[in-house]
Every structure is written in C-alpha cells, then in structure tokens.
Scaffold this active site. Structure first.
Site, PDB file in Angstrom:
ATOM      1  CE1 TYR A 176       1.114  -0.270   4.392  1.00 58.16           C
ATOM      2  CE2 TYR A 176       0.055   1.867   4.373  1.00 58.16           C
ATOM      3  CZ  TYR A 176       0.874   0.950   4.986  1.00 58.16           C
ATOM      4  OH  TYR A 176       1.465   1.264   6.177  1.00 58.16           O
ATOM      5  CE  LYS A 178       3.093   3.162   3.092  1.00 61.33           C
ATOM      6  NZ  LYS A 178       3.175   3.265   4.541  1.00 61.33           N
ATOM      7  CD  GLU A 201       9.937   1.782  10.546  1.00 66.06           C
ATOM      8  OE1 GLU A 201       9.752   2.756   9.806  1.00 66.06           O
ATOM      9  OE2 GLU A 201       9.853   0.606  10.155  1.00 66.06           O
ATOM     10  CG  LEU A 219       8.126   2.369   4.867  1.00 67.12           C
ATOM     11  CD1 LEU A 219       7.956   1.180   3.933  1.00 67.12           C
ATOM     12  CD2 LEU A 219       6.791   3.023   5.139  1.00 67.12           C
TER      13      LEU A 219
HETATM   14  N1  PLP Z   1       7.456   3.809   9.073  1.00 65.26           N
HETATM   15  C1  PLP Z   1       6.339   3.076   9.044  1.00 65.26           C
HETATM   16  C2  PLP Z   1       6.351   1.721   9.673  1.00 65.26           C
HETATM   17  C3  PLP Z   1       5.175   3.568   8.436  1.00 65.26           C
HETATM   18  O1  PLP Z   1       4.059   2.815   8.396  1.00 65.26           O
HETATM   19  C4  PLP Z   1       5.193   4.867   7.878  1.00 65.26           C
HETATM   20  C5  PLP Z   1       3.996   5.424   7.243  1.00 65.26           C
HETATM   21  O2  PLP Z   1       2.958   4.836   7.194  1.00 65.26           O
HETATM   22  C6  PLP Z   1       6.384   5.607   7.938  1.00 65.26           C
HETATM   23  C7  PLP Z   1       7.500   5.043   8.534  1.00 65.26           C
HETATM   24  C8  PLP Z   1       6.458   6.980   7.354  1.00 65.26           C
HETATM   25  O3  PLP Z   1       6.438   6.908   5.944  1.00 65.26           O
HETATM   26  P1  PLP Z   1       5.903   8.123   5.063  1.00 65.26           P
HETATM   27  O4  PLP Z   1       6.746   9.303   5.434  1.00 65.26           O
HETATM   28  O5  PLP Z   1       6.120   7.663   3.666  1.00 65.26           O
HETATM   29  O6  PLP Z   1       4.473   8.328   5.423  1.00 65.26           O
END
Ligand code: PLP
Length: 289
Positions: free
Chosen positions: A33, A147, A180, A205
């Site tokens: 996603y 993701k 994270e 991620l």
């Molecule tokens: N880390 C995780 C596990 C996430 O699910 C997300 C966003 O959903 C992020 C980091 C931040 O990613 P982004 O800046 O692309 O929203």
C-alpha cells in the site's frame, strides 16, 4: 458528498465497495500500500511514492495492475470524486483472487483499491506542545522496507501507545537501537547538533517524509547522520521528532517517562518542521498548472 472508492477498475459507493473473500490481501496480507497526502488539491511527493510502490511490488513479484500514467489519472479522479482538497489517498494492491494456497497462483489479476479521505488540519497543539512516545520491542519481520499491508505488530504497538496516552510507539531492536515508530520514522538531535535517523535498510520503511526531510536537513546546513541510535542515546538527546505523511514533522518531548531535553519542542525540530511545510507549499506551487 457521499464517498466513492475505486475497486478493481470501477468507481463504487464506499459503503458497497468490496473485495472477494479469497483475495490474497484478505487471506495472506499478500499486498502492498501507499498513503499519499493531498494539500490544496495537489498530491504531495507523488514521484517518491510511486518509486516506493514499484519497489514494494517488485520485491513481492506482484505485477502493477495499471500503467503509472493511468494510475495517476485514477488517483486524481478519486480525490476529485471525494472532494478531497486536503486529506489523503489510500492505495492498496494485492496479488489478487485465487483459491487459498500459500504459493503464488499461476494466474491471478492483482487487485487495486483506492480510497480518499478528507482531513482537517491536525490539532496545532501537537506541533506546539510536542508528543509523547513509548518504546516497545521491535517484533516485526526482517523486510520492513517493503510497505506490506501486514501491519499486525504496528497495530498492536499503536494500540499500546494509545492506551498509555502516547502518540506513537518507538520500536527497539534486539541490539537496543530505535528502528522507527509504528507508522512514522524516528529522529533525534544530538547534544552537538547532529540530526540522526536510522539508515534505510531492511529494518525500517524508508518514509517519503523521511527522504524529504533529509533534503531539508542538508539544505539547512545541518549535519545529518543516517545511523542506528540507541534508546539511551535518544533519552539523552537534545531533541527528538518523528515524521510521516499524515503527521509531517512532530516534536517528541517525552520518551517513556523521561522528558527529551527540557521537555519542550526543540528549536531545531521547529525550524525543520517550518522548512518542511514550506517545502510542501513550494511543491504545490511547482505542481500547480
Ligand atoms: N514507518 C512506518 C512503519 C510507516 O508505516 C510509515 C507510514 O505509514 C512511515 C515510517 C512513514 O512513511 P511516510 O513518510 O512515507 O508516510
């Protein structure tokens, strides 16, 4: 305005939108996603979202259901049909529908689902006062760079944060490093002013907001260190913050029971937040016809 979803090639009323019970997303979390922010009617950082989407699909060997040009049209159309000027678009692609069997089906057509949601600007107190995080063991698999829709550890972690009255849960690996958040990337500012975040390897991620902020940090002339940092280092940091598509940048003022710095949002965090928001504004301007 009633909500409309896009499911397997059709725009349908949200309440009637459905996928098959043997969709592999439903049975195996066999899908990926993206969440793309919409501000003033513009899709923010569409290109890096597409790059990450292609990477996730490639790693799982799922064929893109639509060419990028067509998908970009559908993304705009789903935002338009839902009157989303400010909000987000959720995009999910699964391996498709097939009789339940773990191995890939011989012929399945990937399922594409899109929804769009309007959002009010976030409560300004979150940025003004900062947010609290708790810490939890990182119990996830070893491909957090994909993701994937398999988010159960993230769901449990976020719920634990909610129940503790915190905004987010920072995950800590077996070596004591903060990887994270459950839906955001984690950052600290060290006592000598370096901005530190976990490297983009299989353990996190690689957030689109993270990538944008790396650019902001460099342009601001700050020292950037992409390296693992321990929970102890985070607790004694001068500042801390988190980034995500839906939260932008939020200062973190408490980790577990310990205040970060003096317990108020850090000056550099506030400066970087302002620079990031200006960048998003500039991104609109650049994308505007
Ligand atoms: N880390 C995780 C596990 C996430 O699910 C997300 C966003 O959903 C992020 C980091 C931040 O990613 P982004 O800046 O692309 O929203």
């Amino acid at each position: 305005m009633s909500r409309i979803a896009y499911v397997a090639g059709q725009y349908v009323p949200h309440a009637q939108a459905a996928v098959h019970i043997e969709d592999r997303g439903f049975q195996f979390a066999d899908g990926v996603y993206e969440v793309i922010a919409v501000r003033d009617g513009h899709l923010i950082d569409e290109e890096p979202h597409f790059q990450r989407l292609h990477r996730s699909l490639g790693e799982l060997r799922i064929a893109p259901p639509l060419a990028d040009a067509a998908l970009k049209i559908v993304l705009r159309e789903i935002a338009r049909r839902n009157g989303v000027d400010r909000g987000s678009i959720y995009l999910q692609i699964t391996r498709g529908v097939a009789p339940r069997d773990h191995a890939f089906p011989k012929a399945a057509k990937p399922t594409l689902v899109l929804t769009a949601r309007r959002a009010r600007p976030p409560d300004p107190r979150l940025a003004e006062e900062g947010v609290a995080v708790i810490t939890i063991p990182d119990i996830r698999w070893q491909r957090c760079d994909i993701k994937s829709v398999a988010l159960l550890p993230n769901v449990l972690g976020k719920q634990q944060a909610r129940e503790a009255g915190a905004f987010e849960a920072w995950q800590v690996d077996a070596d004591g490093h903060v990887t994270e958040g459950t839906s955001s990337n984690a950052w600290i500012v060290t006592r000598d002013g370096a901005v530190v975040t976990h490297p983009a390897n299989h353990a996190i991620l690689n957030g689109v907001t993270r990538l944008a902020l790396i650019d902001v940090v460099k342009r601001a002339g700050c020292r950037l260190e992409e390296r693992p940092f321990t929970l102890a280092e985070a607790k004694s940091a001068r500042e801390a913050f988190l980034t995500s598509t839906t939260s932008d940048l939020l200062p973190v003022v408490r980790i577990d029971d310990a205040p970060v710095g003096n317990g108020n949002p850090g000056l550099l965090s506030q400066k970087l937040r302002a620079a990031y928001l200006a960048r998003v504004g500039l991104a609109h301007a650049a994308a505007a016809p």
